[in-house]
Scaffold this active site. Structure first.
Site, mmCIF file in Angstrom:
data_model
loop_
_atom_site.group_PDB
_atom_site.id
_atom_site.type_symbol
_atom_site.label_atom_id
_atom_site.label_comp_id
_atom_site.label_asym_id
_atom_site.label_seq_id
_atom_site.Cartn_x
_atom_site.Cartn_y
_atom_site.Cartn_z
ATOM 1 N N THR A 268 0.818 -1.216 0.000
ATOM 2 C CA THR A 268 0.000 0.000 0.000
ATOM 3 C C THR A 268 0.855 1.271 0.000
ATOM 4 O O THR A 268 0.539 2.243 -0.682
ATOM 5 C CB THR A 268 -0.867 0.003 1.271
ATOM 6 O OG1 THR A 268 -0.056 -0.480 2.338
ATOM 7 C CG2 THR A 268 -2.075 -0.867 1.116
ATOM 8 N N PHE A 396 -7.666 4.777 5.134
ATOM 9 C CA PHE A 396 -7.106 3.815 6.088
ATOM 10 C C PHE A 396 -8.192 3.036 6.821
ATOM 11 O O PHE A 396 -7.946 2.474 7.893
ATOM 12 C CB PHE A 396 -6.201 4.545 7.096
ATOM 13 C CG PHE A 396 -4.926 5.066 6.472
ATOM 14 C CD1 PHE A 396 -3.845 4.223 6.263
ATOM 15 C CD2 PHE A 396 -4.816 6.384 6.058
ATOM 16 C CE1 PHE A 396 -2.670 4.685 5.677
ATOM 17 C CE2 PHE A 396 -3.652 6.859 5.467
ATOM 18 C CZ PHE A 396 -2.574 6.002 5.274
ATOM 19 N N CYS A 403 -6.605 0.858 9.920
ATOM 20 C CA CYS A 403 -5.198 0.501 9.702
ATOM 21 C C CYS A 403 -4.343 0.789 10.936
ATOM 22 O O CYS A 403 -4.258 1.923 11.389
ATOM 23 C CB CYS A 403 -4.667 1.292 8.516
ATOM 24 S SG CYS A 403 -2.960 0.899 8.165
#
Ligand code: HEM
Length: 461
Positions: A268, A396, A403
């Site tokens: 990512t 996120f 995350c």
């Protein structure tokens, strides 16, 4: 009365599988949302999902009391390598709670600040490589940013040097991981019987899992042999006790989480950096402002930890990049009880899956305006960013299952971006290049090549 959720025409048994492009499924999602609007329903091999594409609906589904993360489709396949690691754990799996409580502090802002020297060390390796190879060298930024981010997660969280910049080709882990993730996507969209007949593909898939597990096991064995009192993630996982239950993680779960960090912790972020480079190269005014800021704050000096908070325009570039191109572009939640969304308009039954199409929602003109598809970092500057509607910017994820690596990724990307802007002018290898996407579980620019020219102009001090 609730409204019917529109659904495209489908074929028996397979449902909508054939309506979704295999290479870049996101393209089909975008086309379907253009055709059917804010919400539509799909049946993928009997797996029913509702897909939503606006900020208003994304906001309603961002509520830990009404929805929880759903591990379905490709994520179920990803479990073949990472089991009940943090990312792929099912809602009630106890190991998620233990690992979450143990690792949250290890990923906190203070811990991440301590990683600055290691992050800088690896960003310097990237800059040195581009400098030494010179302007004629055709750079594949996605590949080099992957070297950077894989080495960074391994060094910062496991004190293990992968030395990707000293290899001709990528680390074998990377190819295995990319192939594994692509195959996870494909397997999720093939009937089980077809998967079971694809003997060669399955053998390769299993070999990829083995290659990845071998790296994790090598890192764990190395740590058992060479103990250190460094407070890194690996030590936390191996030796620390959960404050709530007093448990430590099992060896298997350590391997699962270690692999989770290696996978989730670099794909990512390298995508984010590659998209950033693309957008600033395509938007000379943004590049000019970024350079002005970097020259002002860094001059020709080495970046310091204290500089990061002053790089406000760089920060805005990263926020705007990940709005337009969230590198984790979809997430799935399911309803905890029967519920409705859309202000009571659409019924979602208990357990019903909702796919949050972040990439489309983060371009919702109702929030971002008519220029929602344009790259405009100014809308992400301090003050404006904080004033955005709740959950309008959500690259996120959300809530309990958001995350864990966000501060890590942000600091790492900001360091690398500031340093390459400080050192280089960039030109496209193909001046007519327009963004193409490749998709596994994450997205990245495809066929994007550049040349890096050391800046000749004297820096303003
Ligand atoms: C979860 C995005 C970097 C580790 C997530 C989720 C998103 C996301 C959207 C939620 C997924 C879901 O709801 O299904 C990103 C992006 C990154 C990034 C865009 C970089 C730009 C990182 C890094 C690490 C990491 C650097 C580790 C070092 C994780 C883990 C989870 C997660 C372990 C699962 C958390 C849980 O469920 O408890 N990430 N991530 N990520 N991410 Fe990241």
């Amino acid at each position: 009365m609730t409204a019917l959720i529109p659904t495209p025409p489908s074929i028996p048994f397979l449902g909508h599988v054939t309506s979704i492009e295999k290479e870049v499924p996101l393209r089909s999602f975008r086309l379907l949302s253009e055709q059917y609007g804010e919400i539509f329903q799909l049946n993928l091999l009997g797996r029913r999902s509702v897909v939503i594409s606006t900020v208003a609906l994304m906001n309603e589904c961002s509520d830990d009391k009404k929805f929880s993360k759903s591990v379905v489709g490709p994520l179920v396949q990803v479990r073949n390598a990472v089991g009940d690691g943090l990312f792929t754990a099912y809602k009630d799996e106890p190991n998620w709670g233990v690992a979450h409580r143990l690792l949250m502090p290890a990923f906190g802002t203070a811990a991440i600040r301590d990683m600055f020297p290691d992050m800088l060390d690896l960003a310097e390796q990237l800059v040195l490589k581009w400098d030494r190879f010179g302007p004629q060298h055709k750079i594949d930024p996605a590949e080099d940013f992957t070297r950077l981010t894989l080495d960074t997660i391994a060094l910062c969280s496991m004190s293990h040097r992968l030395n990707s910049f000293y290899r001709e080709n990528s680390h074998p882990f990377v190819q295995s991981m990319v192939d594994f993730l692509i195959e996870c996507n494909l397997r999720a969209n093939r009937p089980t019987i077809v998967n079971s007949m694809m003997v060669g593909t399955t053998a390769k898939y299993e070999q990829d899992i083995k290659t990845m597990a071998e790296l994790a096991d090598e890192i764990i064995a190395d740590r058992r042999k060479n103990q250190t009192d460094k407070k890194d993630l690996l030590n936390t996982m191996m030796y620390q006790k959960d404050p709530k239950t007093g448990e430590t993680l099992s060896d298997e779960n350590i391997r699962y989480n270690l692999l989770t960090f290696l996978i989730a912790g670099h794909e990512t972020t390298s995508g984010l950096l590659t998209f950033c480079l693309y957008y600033i190269m395509k938007n000379p005014e943004a590049m000019r402002k970024a350079r002005e800021e970097v020259d002002e704050i860094l001059g020709d000096q080495t970046l310091q930890m204290g500089d990061l908070s002053k790089l406000k325009y760089i920060n805005a570039i990263m926020r705007e990049t990940i709005r337009l191109s969230p590198t984790a572009p979809l997430r799935v939640v399911s309803a905890i009880e029967d519920t409705t969304i859309g202000g009571g308009k659409y019924f979602i039954p208990k357990g019903g899956a909702v796919v949050i199409n972040t990439i489309t929602a983060q371009r919702d003109p109702a929030v971002w305006g008519e220029d929602s598809n344009d790259f405009r970092p100014e809308r992400m500057l301090e003050g404006k960013f904080e004033a955005l509607p709740p959950n309008a910017w959500q690259p996120f994820g959300f809530g309990l299952r958001a995350c864990i690596g966000r501060p890590f990724a942000w600091q790492e990307a900001q360091i690398a971006l500031a340093m390459i802007i400080q050192k280089f002018d960039f030109v496209l290898d193909d001046p007519s290049y327009e963004l193409e996407i490749k998709q596994s579980l994450t997205i990245k620019p495809a066929h994007f090549y550049v040349h890096a020219l050391p800046r000749t102009r004297k820096l303003r001090l």
